[in-house]
Motif scaffolding. Structure first.
Motif, mmCIF file in Angstrom:
data_model
loop_
_atom_site.group_PDB
_atom_site.id
_atom_site.type_symbol
_atom_site.label_atom_id
_atom_site.label_comp_id
_atom_site.label_asym_id
_atom_site.label_seq_id
_atom_site.Cartn_x
_atom_site.Cartn_y
_atom_site.Cartn_z
ATOM 1 N N ASN A 25 -85.278 -15.809 32.112
ATOM 2 C CA ASN A 25 -84.527 -15.936 33.354
ATOM 3 C C ASN A 25 -83.809 -14.637 33.679
ATOM 4 O O ASN A 25 -83.510 -13.844 32.784
ATOM 5 N N ARG A 26 -83.524 -14.455 34.955
ATOM 6 C CA ARG A 26 -82.801 -13.255 35.386
ATOM 7 C C ARG A 26 -82.152 -13.507 36.728
ATOM 8 O O ARG A 26 -82.557 -14.369 37.481
ATOM 9 N N ILE A 41 -77.274 -8.978 28.303
ATOM 10 C CA ILE A 41 -78.311 -8.008 28.602
ATOM 11 C C ILE A 41 -78.104 -7.518 30.025
ATOM 12 O O ILE A 41 -78.097 -8.318 30.963
ATOM 13 N N ARG A 42 -77.940 -6.209 30.178
ATOM 14 C CA ARG A 42 -77.726 -5.641 31.505
ATOM 15 C C ARG A 42 -78.653 -4.445 31.709
ATOM 16 O O ARG A 42 -78.681 -3.531 30.894
ATOM 17 N N TYR A 43 -79.372 -4.501 32.810
ATOM 18 C CA TYR A 43 -80.190 -3.376 33.243
ATOM 19 C C TYR A 43 -79.570 -2.859 34.535
ATOM 20 O O TYR A 43 -79.466 -3.593 35.526
ATOM 21 N N ILE A 44 -79.142 -1.618 34.543
ATOM 22 C CA ILE A 44 -78.438 -1.053 35.684
ATOM 23 C C ILE A 44 -79.463 -0.526 36.696
ATOM 24 O O ILE A 44 -80.238 0.382 36.393
ATOM 25 N N LYS A 45 -79.439 -1.128 37.873
ATOM 26 C CA LYS A 45 -80.352 -0.723 38.942
ATOM 27 C C LYS A 45 -79.740 0.353 39.831
ATOM 28 O O LYS A 45 -80.457 1.160 40.403
ATOM 29 N N ASP A 46 -78.407 0.349 39.937
ATOM 30 C CA ASP A 46 -77.722 1.331 40.768
ATOM 31 C C ASP A 46 -76.247 1.335 40.383
ATOM 32 O O ASP A 46 -75.724 0.340 39.883
ATOM 33 N N ASN A 55 -68.882 0.689 42.053
ATOM 34 C CA ASN A 55 -70.058 -0.030 42.513
ATOM 35 C C ASN A 55 -71.096 -0.073 41.395
ATOM 36 O O ASN A 55 -71.341 0.934 40.733
ATOM 37 N N VAL A 56 -71.669 -1.247 41.187
ATOM 38 C CA VAL A 56 -72.792 -1.365 40.266
ATOM 39 C C VAL A 56 -73.681 -2.515 40.728
ATOM 40 O O VAL A 56 -73.191 -3.527 41.255
ATOM 41 N N THR A 57 -74.969 -2.311 40.583
ATOM 42 C CA THR A 57 -75.958 -3.373 40.774
ATOM 43 C C THR A 57 -76.678 -3.498 39.448
ATOM 44 O O THR A 57 -77.229 -2.518 38.942
ATOM 45 N N ALA A 58 -76.632 -4.693 38.876
ATOM 46 C CA ALA A 58 -77.227 -4.897 37.557
ATOM 47 C C ALA A 58 -78.114 -6.128 37.557
ATOM 48 O O ALA A 58 -77.810 -7.142 38.192
ATOM 49 N N LEU A 59 -79.202 -6.002 36.833
ATOM 50 C CA LEU A 59 -80.073 -7.129 36.566
ATOM 51 C C LEU A 59 -79.586 -7.746 35.270
ATOM 52 O O LEU A 59 -79.396 -7.038 34.269
ATOM 53 N N ARG A 60 -79.331 -9.044 35.309
ATOM 54 C CA ARG A 60 -78.897 -9.761 34.106
ATOM 55 C C ARG A 60 -80.092 -10.573 33.617
ATOM 56 O O ARG A 60 -80.714 -11.299 34.390
ATOM 57 N N LEU A 61 -80.420 -10.430 32.349
ATOM 58 C CA LEU A 61 -81.564 -11.125 31.765
ATOM 59 C C LEU A 61 -81.065 -12.153 30.757
ATOM 60 O O LEU A 61 -80.053 -11.930 30.084
ATOM 61 N N PHE A 62 -81.798 -13.270 30.660
ATOM 62 C CA PHE A 62 -81.395 -14.370 29.788
ATOM 63 C C PHE A 62 -82.603 -14.963 29.075
ATOM 64 O O PHE A 62 -83.677 -15.059 29.654
ATOM 65 N N ASP A 85 -82.501 -18.144 27.965
ATOM 66 C CA ASP A 85 -82.492 -19.510 28.480
ATOM 67 C C ASP A 85 -81.683 -19.529 29.765
ATOM 68 O O ASP A 85 -81.466 -18.493 30.380
ATOM 69 N N GLU A 86 -81.210 -20.692 30.130
ATOM 70 C CA GLU A 86 -80.320 -20.786 31.287
ATOM 71 C C GLU A 86 -79.037 -20.025 30.965
ATOM 72 O O GLU A 86 -78.551 -20.072 29.833
ATOM 73 N N PRO A 87 -78.493 -19.331 31.953
ATOM 74 C CA PRO A 87 -77.266 -18.560 31.699
ATOM 75 C C PRO A 87 -76.105 -19.436 31.235
ATOM 76 O O PRO A 87 -75.897 -20.524 31.761
ATOM 77 N N LYS A 88 -75.402 -18.953 30.233
ATOM 78 C CA LYS A 88 -74.147 -19.559 29.784
ATOM 79 C C LYS A 88 -73.085 -18.502 30.035
ATOM 80 O O LYS A 88 -73.189 -17.396 29.543
ATOM 81 N N TRP A 89 -72.068 -18.860 30.767
ATOM 82 C CA TRP A 89 -71.100 -17.845 31.160
ATOM 83 C C TRP A 89 -69.726 -18.044 30.578
ATOM 84 O O TRP A 89 -68.762 -17.512 31.084
ATOM 85 N N GLU A 90 -69.624 -18.774 29.507
ATOM 86 C CA GLU A 90 -68.300 -18.909 28.924
ATOM 87 C C GLU A 90 -67.917 -17.611 28.227
ATOM 88 O O GLU A 90 -68.592 -17.158 27.315
ATOM 89 N N ALA A 91 -66.850 -17.017 28.705
ATOM 90 C CA ALA A 91 -66.281 -15.843 28.046
ATOM 91 C C ALA A 91 -65.186 -16.354 27.115
ATOM 92 O O ALA A 91 -64.258 -17.028 27.555
ATOM 93 N N ILE A 92 -65.330 -16.067 25.847
ATOM 94 C CA ILE A 92 -64.351 -16.522 24.856
ATOM 95 C C ILE A 92 -63.435 -15.344 24.560
ATOM 96 O O ILE A 92 -63.818 -14.393 23.886
ATOM 97 N N ASN A 93 -62.239 -15.409 25.127
ATOM 98 C CA ASN A 93 -61.293 -14.300 25.011
ATOM 99 C C ASN A 93 -60.773 -14.174 23.590
ATOM 100 O O ASN A 93 -60.519 -15.180 22.910
ATOM 101 N N ARG A 94 -60.609 -12.942 23.157
ATOM 102 C CA ARG A 94 -60.126 -12.688 21.797
ATOM 103 C C ARG A 94 -58.769 -13.336 21.566
ATOM 104 O O ARG A 94 -58.486 -13.823 20.471
ATOM 105 N N SER A 95 -57.944 -13.371 22.601
ATOM 106 C CA SER A 95 -56.606 -13.951 22.470
ATOM 107 C C SER A 95 -56.645 -15.438 22.124
ATOM 108 O O SER A 95 -55.671 -15.978 21.600
ATOM 109 N N GLU A 96 -57.773 -16.112 22.357
ATOM 110 C CA GLU A 96 -57.918 -17.529 22.004
ATOM 111 C C GLU A 96 -58.070 -17.722 20.501
ATOM 112 O O GLU A 96 -57.916 -18.828 19.999
ATOM 113 N N ASN A 97 -58.462 -16.653 19.809
ATOM 114 C CA ASN A 97 -58.643 -16.714 18.355
ATOM 115 C C ASN A 97 -59.638 -17.801 17.947
ATOM 116 O O ASN A 97 -59.446 -18.474 16.937
ATOM 117 N N ARG A 98 -60.707 -17.960 18.742
ATOM 118 C CA ARG A 98 -61.746 -18.955 18.459
ATOM 119 C C ARG A 98 -62.925 -18.278 17.781
ATOM 120 O O ARG A 98 -63.412 -17.255 18.245
#
Length: 179
Positions: free
Chosen positions: A58-59, A94-99, A142-149, A151-164
């Motif tokens: 996926n992308r 995974i990030r591919y920078i297009k511009d 400004n950035v344009t990036a292709l995001r590759l996956f 599986d289906e994208p999971k976007w949970e960002a687990i912040n370091r401050s959560e200590n998880r």
């Protein structure tokens, strides 16, 4: 082409988009020890070959600049602060920078920030569980990036401050012998 260097540690809420180059370069081999993969890719065929080799199914594409937020400076700044908050994901990033250009910061084994200045045709793959953050450059917001996956994208960002410590974080830490 990407430049890797240690961050000078002098960022503030007002200047985190500045270069912050300590003058101490970091080799791609050092990043490899952290599980980070970098490639310069200037053809669609080469990008497709890597996607197939690494099983990226996926992308999508993301454009990040003030226009993305309809000119709303507050919304734009809030998103920039969110991306710059130290976090990890349970999947590879995974990030591919297009511009455009941006900075990815990652932690080394000694907990120092390494900064990667990515630009057009740079592919950066961060392993699941690695602490990182992202920002645009102060001189070119400004950035344009292709995001590759895989599986289906999971976007949970687990912040370091959560200590998880999820399984992805534990596995990553064990892979580089860091807690």
């Amino acid at each position: 082409m990407v430049a890797f260097f240690y961050h000078d540690g002098k960022d503030t809420p007002e200047n985190f988009t500045d270069e912050h180059n300590s003058g101490e370069p970091v080799s791609p081999e050092k990043l490899g020890e952290l599980g980070i993969l970098y490639k310069y890719i200037d053809t669609v065929e080469d990008l497709e070959a890597i996607a197939k080799e690494r099983d990226y199914k996926n992308r999508d594409q993301v454009v990040l600049n003030i226009e993305t937020f309809g000119g709303d400076q507050d919304a734009y700044q809030a998103k920039m602060r969110q991306f710059y908050t130290e976090h990890y994901h349970e999947d590879e990033e995974i990030r591919y920078i297009k511009d455009g250009e941006g900075y990815f910061d990652v932690r080394d084994k000694g907990d120092r920030w390494i900064r990667a200045c990515v630009q057009k045709n740079d592919l950066l793959i961060l392993p699941a569980g690695i602490y990182h953050r992202f920002t645009l450059l102060s001189r070119l917001q400004n950035v344009t990036a292709l995001r590759l996956f895989k599986d289906e994208p999971k976007w949970e960002a687990i912040n370091r401050s959560e200590n998880r410590n999820t399984p992805a974080r534990v596995e990553y830490s064990n892979s580089i012998s860091v807690n």
